[in-house]
Scaffold this active site. Structure first.
Site, mmCIF file in Angstrom:
data_model
loop_
_atom_site.group_PDB
_atom_site.id
_atom_site.type_symbol
_atom_site.label_atom_id
_atom_site.label_comp_id
_atom_site.label_asym_id
_atom_site.label_seq_id
_atom_site.Cartn_x
_atom_site.Cartn_y
_atom_site.Cartn_z
ATOM 1 N N ARG A 2 26.032 48.315 87.788
ATOM 2 C CA ARG A 2 24.788 47.647 87.410
ATOM 3 C C ARG A 2 23.812 48.693 86.887
ATOM 4 O O ARG A 2 23.399 49.593 87.630
ATOM 5 C CB ARG A 2 24.181 46.930 88.614
ATOM 6 N N ARG A 44 21.427 29.648 93.738
ATOM 7 C CA ARG A 44 21.991 30.256 94.942
ATOM 8 C C ARG A 44 20.944 30.745 95.936
ATOM 9 O O ARG A 44 21.279 30.983 97.091
ATOM 10 C CB ARG A 44 22.926 31.396 94.560
ATOM 11 N N CYS A 55 34.031 40.206 90.500
ATOM 12 C CA CYS A 55 33.029 41.180 90.951
ATOM 13 C C CYS A 55 31.864 40.531 91.679
ATOM 14 O O CYS A 55 30.898 41.213 92.016
ATOM 15 C CB CYS A 55 32.512 41.995 89.774
ATOM 16 N N ASN A 62 29.045 34.650 91.812
ATOM 17 C CA ASN A 62 27.722 34.184 92.242
ATOM 18 C C ASN A 62 27.117 33.254 91.198
ATOM 19 O O ASN A 62 26.734 32.112 91.486
ATOM 20 C CB ASN A 62 26.781 35.377 92.468
ATOM 21 N N ASP A 63 27.009 33.743 89.962
ATOM 22 C CA ASP A 63 26.423 32.921 88.910
ATOM 23 C C ASP A 63 27.351 31.794 88.493
ATOM 24 O O ASP A 63 26.893 30.681 88.209
ATOM 25 C CB ASP A 63 26.075 33.787 87.696
ATOM 26 N N HIS A 97 18.629 36.288 100.085
ATOM 27 C CA HIS A 97 18.511 37.744 100.120
ATOM 28 C C HIS A 97 18.663 38.281 101.535
ATOM 29 O O HIS A 97 19.253 39.345 101.747
ATOM 30 C CB HIS A 97 17.160 38.170 99.538
ATOM 31 N N GLU A 102 30.472 34.172 83.794
ATOM 32 C CA GLU A 102 29.467 33.641 84.706
ATOM 33 C C GLU A 102 29.061 32.222 84.336
ATOM 34 O O GLU A 102 28.464 31.516 85.144
ATOM 35 C CB GLU A 102 28.208 34.521 84.679
ATOM 36 N N ARG A 146 28.269 47.567 83.109
ATOM 37 C CA ARG A 146 27.690 46.314 82.631
ATOM 38 C C ARG A 146 26.384 46.626 81.905
ATOM 39 O O ARG A 146 25.512 47.295 82.464
ATOM 40 C CB ARG A 146 27.420 45.350 83.785
#
Length: 857
Positions: free
Chosen positions: A584, A753, A790, A742-743, A477, A719, A620
């Protein structure tokens, strides 16, 4: 895996032995400690009920080994065992081994996945190592006998032990753990003393040799993995067997070599470091001025300036008891409310500086403040034990953090740091001390052991030119915040970084992951030139941000934005976004006690659509669960929430709840170019069920007499590797794919991650991830469908030509990255980019891919 239970007359002694054992066992071995009586302040004694609870906590059919100190501890353990049914008693073994030495030896053997009998045997032989080290006569022998060498060639290698304390407990454990990874019989002989050979896969056998610093040893191996085993052990020796540099150096006059390459939070062999270890750099470490530090690239850009050291200090918790518990409880509640205000202010500040999605990092911190698992133990400590508020809250947070650290799931273990961070904030407010933050008074490069998200959020970008941390991962983060703030950052540089003196000149290359202490004038001039060129390129990119991104040979790539609020939408338009590739919707559902109704959702989605105008928006649907709990939905406790009940799985299980959101989206889609995307789709059945609910929602809106679109384009986020592998089947039914790198990366590499220990592995440039992206693109294009990206990779400058070459049609990213991404696309030749992508797919590692891409720039 065998579980371990430590039983002592003293609760503090049991906890101390458990702490030592955890250092050997790592996070995966179930381990519990119990001591004292179940009375206030835990007086000396043993309690069968407490022992039973400890055994139950770590119980599995793999077995539980119970180690006790003396006297009634044995009796209590026997009584506890009688409380279990016979089928469970058969898997619990009370061991006569010495408590401390036995626990350490058993922890190492349990970590290796050995059966209960072997773990117990290793514990029983633990005193042999101490006897050998003291030179005492003994009849004790190591519990693991010397194996017969397997058939095949016998290989050997000789090494010199560099560690100041020789093969003491920690390096011996790492040695044994490494040897056990290979299918080979490995022996160890101390050539200096003539002792051995010993079984290299037994902690007791290795420790019993008494190998000291400077001793010559010989490793002998035979079997299928003999060569690989010796190479790994040689590498471990080259790395000081995982010891800190100050423990492993033969002399303190020579500087240790700088570690080149990513340095994870733990040593190669898995030795666990406590956070306190990170904060105590040894003054004997020195950096060679002509060397550079290699870490993980966390935020691109170049920074040049002096080192500004940040060393957080722990609050001084008073030890006094109190006479007025109610007054102390009121003080704690007041401090909690102060902390709530501070966290909310921090969240809002991050939302303004970066985006709403980044700010959601702090939602979990807010939830901790109301958690009864923290509040109730603190209240009891104040009213029952008469502890002061700071000490009571510290005890409560330490207990909860310890419970998190003891869990099997990597993600949940990482939450311990969040609990500790929030705990420190509350304690600071109780004591009137505030937070220890990296507040620079002069511009420079912030050098720290690690940074929490709160630390990073408070940085002043006018003074913090760059960030260097000894630990941490590029997907943490803190790293995400640094990227969104535009601060160049390199993380995972290793403990050598902490030897830097205040004011040391530094050059930070955030893209290459390199830091140069005391750079020579030529290097400074070169990086100054690069920084100036990058600044001019950014200015040019901003000037052209509203124009389309078309490659040199005429291929248009749509560049759109990831958003999470109306403020993000305005920033996207200003940055030149051609639409929204990922809206999101979680911002409406988090940080509240009830779910938003249809009207509230409709109003929020429509506000974003009005800002975007005619630009397309991909909404989404709710991605809750995992790292985004919702207090008004009972999702249940899960050992591994990232692999559990989350995203579309939650929504499909609650169709009424889900259709409320879908109806709001349908109503907005009647007026604006809105598309729908379902997250975390793994199977065709999930996709079809979600699409059917969308059709039902559309019909319900139409039956009410409200406008609906003739058709809503609908796609899925890729994902999960299962969706990528079955992309050809999905492509026949979906309108589009959007790849969440990412996923997809963390699931493909089995590397969470946010976990610094596997941060170097969780890299979207891994060829396996690139291959999945290519397969999705090929499947989609064969059916005339398009593909977007994305995830974080979509906006990474180094990745843009690669993704273009893989055939991706759309790139979605945070608004600040849009101008530069468009400029990069304009400089790309699609034919050359395809050749680049093919070359990348043929490489063996993410590091090799990055190296090739950097060479092509």
């Amino acid at each position: 895996m065998v579980g371990l239970v430590i039983v002592s007359h003293s609760a503090k002694l049991a906890a101390g032995v458990a702490e030592l054992a955890r250092g050997m066992a790592g996070p995966h071995v179930p381990l519990a400690a119990t001591g004292g009586l179940d009375l206030p302040d835990r007086p000396l004694g043993t309690d069968a009920a407490l022992v039973q609870q400890a055994i139950a906590q770590v119980y599995s059919e793999d077995g539980v080994l119970v180690l006790m100190d003396l006297g009634s501890a044995v009796l209590s353990a026997e009584m506890a065992l009688d409380l279990f049914p016979p089928e469970q008693r058969a898997h619990v073994l009370l061991c006569e081994a010495p408590l401390v030495e036995g626990a350490l030896a058993a922890a190492v053997q349990a970590r290796l996945g050995s059966p209960l009998e072997q773990v117990a045997a290793e514990a029983r032989g633990a005193l042999a190592a101490k006897a050998a080290q003291l030179g005492a006569p003994t009849t004790l022998t190591p519990s693991s006998p010397l194996p017969s060498l397997e058939d095949g060639p016998e290989l050997s290698v000789q090494l010199t032990i560099p560690n100041r304390l020789g093969l003491h407990a920690r390096p011996a454990a790492r040695f044994v753990q490494t040897a056990n990874q290979y299918q080979a019989d490995v022996r160890l002989r101390d050539l200096t003393t003539g002792r051995g050979p010993a079984n290299a896969k037994s902690i007791n056998a290795v420790a019993t040799l008494g190998v000291r610093q400077g001793h010559q040893i010989e490793l002998i191996a035979a079997g299928p993995d003999a060569e690989a085993a010796l190479a790994a052990l040689r590498q471990l020796a080259d790395d000081n067997f995982g010891d800190k540099d100050d423990e492993g150096l033969a002399t303190k006059d020579e500087p240790p070599p700088l570690r080149h390459g990513p340095q994870p939070e733990t040593s190669r062999a898995g030795g666990k470091r406590r956070r306190s270890d990170k904060l105590q750099p040894d003054s004997s470490l020195r950096l060679h001025p002509s060397s550079f530090l290699k870490g993980l690239p966390a935020s691109p850009g170049i920074a040049i300036g002096p080192a500004r050291l940040f060393r957080p200090t722990a609050a001084n918790i008073p030890a006094h008891t109190i006479a007025n518990p109610q007054k102390e409880w009121d003080a704690l509640l007041k401090a909690i409310e102060q902390t709530r205000v501070q966290i909310r202010a921090l969240r809002a500040a991050v939302a303004r500086r970066a985006d709403r999605y980044s700010a959601e990092i702090f939602d979990a911190h807010l939830l901790f403040l109301d958690d009864e698992a923290l509040r109730e133990p603190a209240r009891r400590a104040i009213f029952d034990d008469h502890l002061n508020a700071a000490a009571a809250w510290q005890r409560a947070t330490e207990q909860v953090a310890a419970e998190y650290r003891a869990l099997d799931d990597e993600y949940l273990r990482a939450r311990a740091a969040d609990v500790t961070s929030v705990g420190q904030q509350v304690i600071g407010n109780v004591l009137g001390q505030g937070a220890t933050t990296p507040a620079l008074t002069q511009a420079g490069i912030l050098v720290a052991p690690d940074l929490t998200p709160a630390d990073t959020a408070r940085l002043d970008p006018a003074l913090v030119l760059g960030i260097c941390t000894a630990f941490g991962g590029s997907t943490s983060h803190s790293a995400i915040l640094a990227r969104n703030f535009g601060i160049p950052a390199v993380v995972g540089l290793g403990e050598s970084l902490l030897a830097l003196a205040e004011g040391t000149p530094l050059v930070v290359d955030g893209e290459a992951g390199e830091v140069y202490p005391d750079p020579d004038p030529a290097l400074v001039a070169e990086y100054t030139r690069r920084a100036d060129a990058a600044r001019r390129a950014r200015e040019q990119a901003r000037a052209l941000s509203a124009t389309p991104a078309i490659t040199r040979d005429g291929r248009r790539i749509e560049v759109v934005a990831n958003i999470g609020s109306p403020a993000d939408a305005r920033a996207a338009v200003a940055a030149g976004a051609e639409g929204v590739g990922l809206f999101r919707t979680e911002f409406l559902f988090l940080d509240r006690q009830t779910a938003p109704d249809e009207e509230e959702q409709y109003t929020a989605y429509r506000a974003v659509a009005q800002i975007m105008g005619e630009r397309p928006i991909i909404v989404r649907t709710l991605d809750a669960g995992g790292d985004k709990p919702l207090p008004y939905l009972d999702l249940g406790a899960e050992a591994n929430p990232f692999l559990g009940f989350r995203a579309v799985r939650v929504c499909l299980a609650r169709p009424g709840f889900f259709k409320t959101q879908l109806r709001a989206i349908v109503r907005v889609a009647a007026e604006f170019p809105v598309k729908v995307m379902f997250p975390m789709i793994a199977t065709l059945d999930e996709w079809r069920a979600a699409r059917a609910l969308l059709a039902e929602a559309r019909a319900e809106v139409q039956q009410r007499g409200q406008a609906v679109p003739d058709r809503i384009e609908t796609g899925i986020m890729v994902e999960i590797p299962a969706a990528a592998l079955r992309a050809r089947r999905f492509a026949a039914e979906v309108d589009f794919f959007s790849i969440g790198t990412n996923d997809l990366t963390q699931y493909t590499l089995a590397a969470e991650r946010g976990n610094a220990r596997v941060a170097a592995l969780a890299d979207a440039f891994q060829p396996a991830v690139l291959q999945l992206i290519q397969s999705v693109v090929e499947a989609a294009h064969a059916q005339g469908k398009w593909v977007g990206v994305c995830g974080e990779m979509g906006g990474e400058p180094l990745a843009v030509p690669l993704l273009v070459g893989l055939g991706v049609d759309e790139l979605s990213m945070n608004a600040p990255a849009i101008p530069q991404a468009k400029q990069i696309i304009r400089a790309v030749d699609y034919g050359e980019a395809r050749q680049l992508a093919e070359a990348a797919l043929g490489l063996e590692s993410a590091e090799a891919v990055r190296k090739m891409l950097n060479a092509e720039r």
